[in-house]
Design an enzyme around this catalytic site. Structure first.
Site, PDB file in Angstrom:
ATOM      1  CE  LYS A  19      -2.218  -0.866   3.844  1.00  0.00           C
ATOM      2  NZ  LYS A  19      -1.614  -2.140   4.283  1.00  0.00           N
ATOM      3  NE  ARG A  94      -3.796  -1.398  10.050  1.00  0.00           N
ATOM      4  CZ  ARG A  94      -2.805  -0.833   9.369  1.00  0.00           C
ATOM      5  NH1 ARG A  94      -2.945   0.378   8.869  1.00  0.00           N
ATOM      6  NH2 ARG A  94      -1.694  -1.472   9.188  1.00  0.00           N
ATOM      7  NE  ARG A 133       7.341  -2.678   6.004  1.00  0.00           N
ATOM      8  CZ  ARG A 133       6.030  -2.435   6.083  1.00  0.00           C
ATOM      9  NH1 ARG A 133       5.336  -2.151   5.003  1.00  0.00           N
ATOM     10  NH2 ARG A 133       5.426  -2.521   7.229  1.00  0.00           N
ATOM     11  NE  ARG A 166       6.727   0.089  10.467  1.00  0.00           N
ATOM     12  CZ  ARG A 166       5.585  -0.045   9.825  1.00  0.00           C
ATOM     13  NH1 ARG A 166       5.398   0.578   8.684  1.00  0.00           N
ATOM     14  NH2 ARG A 166       4.631  -0.797  10.295  1.00  0.00           N
ATOM     15  NE  ARG A 177       2.657  -4.347  11.525  1.00  0.00           N
ATOM     16  CZ  ARG A 177       3.624  -4.328  10.613  1.00  0.00           C
ATOM     17  NH1 ARG A 177       4.739  -4.987  10.817  1.00  0.00           N
ATOM     18  NH2 ARG A 177       3.486  -3.639   9.524  1.00  0.00           N
TER      19      ARG A 177
HETATM   20  P1  ADP Z   1       1.442  -1.692   7.861  1.00  0.00           P
HETATM   21  O1  ADP Z   1       0.410  -1.322   6.861  1.00  0.00           O
HETATM   22  O2  ADP Z   1       2.656  -2.244   7.263  1.00  0.00           O
HETATM   23  O3  ADP Z   1       0.885  -2.536   8.969  1.00  0.00           O
HETATM   24  P2  ADP Z   1       1.316   0.945   9.029  1.00  0.00           P
HETATM   25  O4  ADP Z   1       2.435   1.884   9.044  1.00  0.00           O
HETATM   26  O5  ADP Z   1       0.139   1.255   8.179  1.00  0.00           O
HETATM   27  O6  ADP Z   1       1.960  -0.417   8.608  1.00  0.00           O
HETATM   28  O7  ADP Z   1       0.768   0.708  10.521  1.00  0.00           O
HETATM   29  C1  ADP Z   1       1.636   0.461  11.602  1.00  0.00           C
HETATM   30  C2  ADP Z   1       0.842   0.384  12.902  1.00  0.00           C
HETATM   31  O8  ADP Z   1       0.161   1.640  13.144  1.00  0.00           O
HETATM   32  C3  ADP Z   1      -0.267  -0.666  12.941  1.00  0.00           C
HETATM   33  O9  ADP Z   1       0.226  -1.963  13.253  1.00  0.00           O
HETATM   34  C4  ADP Z   1      -1.180  -0.069  14.029  1.00  0.00           C
HETATM   35  O10 ADP Z   1      -0.659  -0.301  15.316  1.00  0.00           O
HETATM   36  C5  ADP Z   1      -1.096   1.422  13.762  1.00  0.00           C
HETATM   37  N1  ADP Z   1      -2.174   1.846  12.828  1.00  0.00           N
HETATM   38  C6  ADP Z   1      -2.021   2.309  11.561  1.00  0.00           C
HETATM   39  N2  ADP Z   1      -3.209   2.577  11.000  1.00  0.00           N
HETATM   40  C7  ADP Z   1      -4.157   2.299  11.922  1.00  0.00           C
HETATM   41  C8  ADP Z   1      -5.586   2.351  11.953  1.00  0.00           C
HETATM   42  N3  ADP Z   1      -6.301   2.764  10.892  1.00  0.00           N
HETATM   43  N4  ADP Z   1      -6.217   1.989  13.093  1.00  0.00           N
HETATM   44  C9  ADP Z   1      -5.535   1.579  14.158  1.00  0.00           C
HETATM   45  N5  ADP Z   1      -4.196   1.475  14.211  1.00  0.00           N
HETATM   46  C10 ADP Z   1      -3.500   1.832  13.104  1.00  0.00           C
END
Ligand code: ADP
Ligand code: ZN
Length: 224
Positions: A19, A94, A133, A166, A177
């Protein structure tokens, strides 16, 4: 700009589906603001804000940040002037609650989600990608030691920044995750299918090919 209307496009897919990479590639091309919830949370952490501290405690465990604070942060961000042509949402919504809150907030302003692009990738491939990554500390560009290495090891091609892994990309947290994705985010596929908004894209093709398919899907849907 490909339409007179303000465009709201969601990129849906598991952690590691691509994404972030795709959003960076296509948002500029389409004149959309790229809004990445994870990046916003990481910025909050870096600034030492209360929200950042709350977010960190969930993120380091691979859990979702609670809906209430997440929704508030995103709705605030969507209202910014750089979103005038539209937005590409990456990592939000999400959960079903987030999706419903977003629909309601947009409806109040006579707006709506135009389409949801679901980037589909197999589980095996996801785990392989997440553990390889590395991200630029400076501009957040993602690299992968297997698929997409930087030209100079440890350095960002775009800005020369230092690459780091990360903390939530380590094998154990990555698996957590993915679990969270399957239980909390997968229901959105049905939600947006029923709304007639979901378009599925094969995320296992090459990065450029996936990007072309995403752009084509948006252009078909909204007209050039
Ligand atoms: P990835 O898509 O690789 O999981 P992100 O950078 O989008 O990585 O998200 C990292 C973390 O940030 C998630 O595991 C969660 O803890 C938090 N996060 C991101 N977006 C949301 C969301 N929409 N709702 C709740 N937590 C979120
Ligand atoms: Zn960089």
């Amino acid at each position: 700009m490909i339409s007179g209307e303000q465009l709201y496009v969601i990129l849906l897919g598991a952690p590691g589906a691509g994404k972030g990479t795709q959003a960076a590639l296509i948002s500029q091309r389409l004149g959309l603001a790229h809004i990445a919830s994870g990046d916003l949370f990481r910025q909050e952490q870096a600034s030492g804000s209360e929200l950042g501290k709350v977010a960190k405690s969930y993120m380091e465990k691979g859990l979702l940040v609670p809906d209430e604070v997440t929704v508030k942060m995103i709705l605030g961000r969507i209202a910014a002037p750089d979103c005038a042509q539209g937005v590409l949402l990456d990592g939000f919504p999400r959960t079903l609650e987030q999706a419903k809150a977003l629909d309601e907030a947009l409806a109040e302003e006579g707006k709506r989600i135009n389409m949801v692009l679901y980037i589909k990738v197999s589980n095996e491939e996801l785990l392989r990608r997440l553990s390889g990554r590395w991200i630029c500390r400076n501009c957040q560009a993602p690299y992968n030691i297997v698929e997409l290495p930087s030209k100079v090891p440890g350095k960002c091609d775009a800005c020369g920044g230092e690459l780091y892994q990360r903390p939530d990309d380590t094998a154990e947290t990555a698996r957590k995750r993915l679990d969270v994705y399957f239980t909390q985010t997968m229901p959105l596929i049905e939600y947006y299918t029923k709304a007639g908004k979901l378009v599925e894209i094969d995320g296992e093709k090459g990065i450029e090919e996936v990007g072309e398919e995403l752009v084509a899907a948006i252009e078909v849907r909204v007209g050039k």
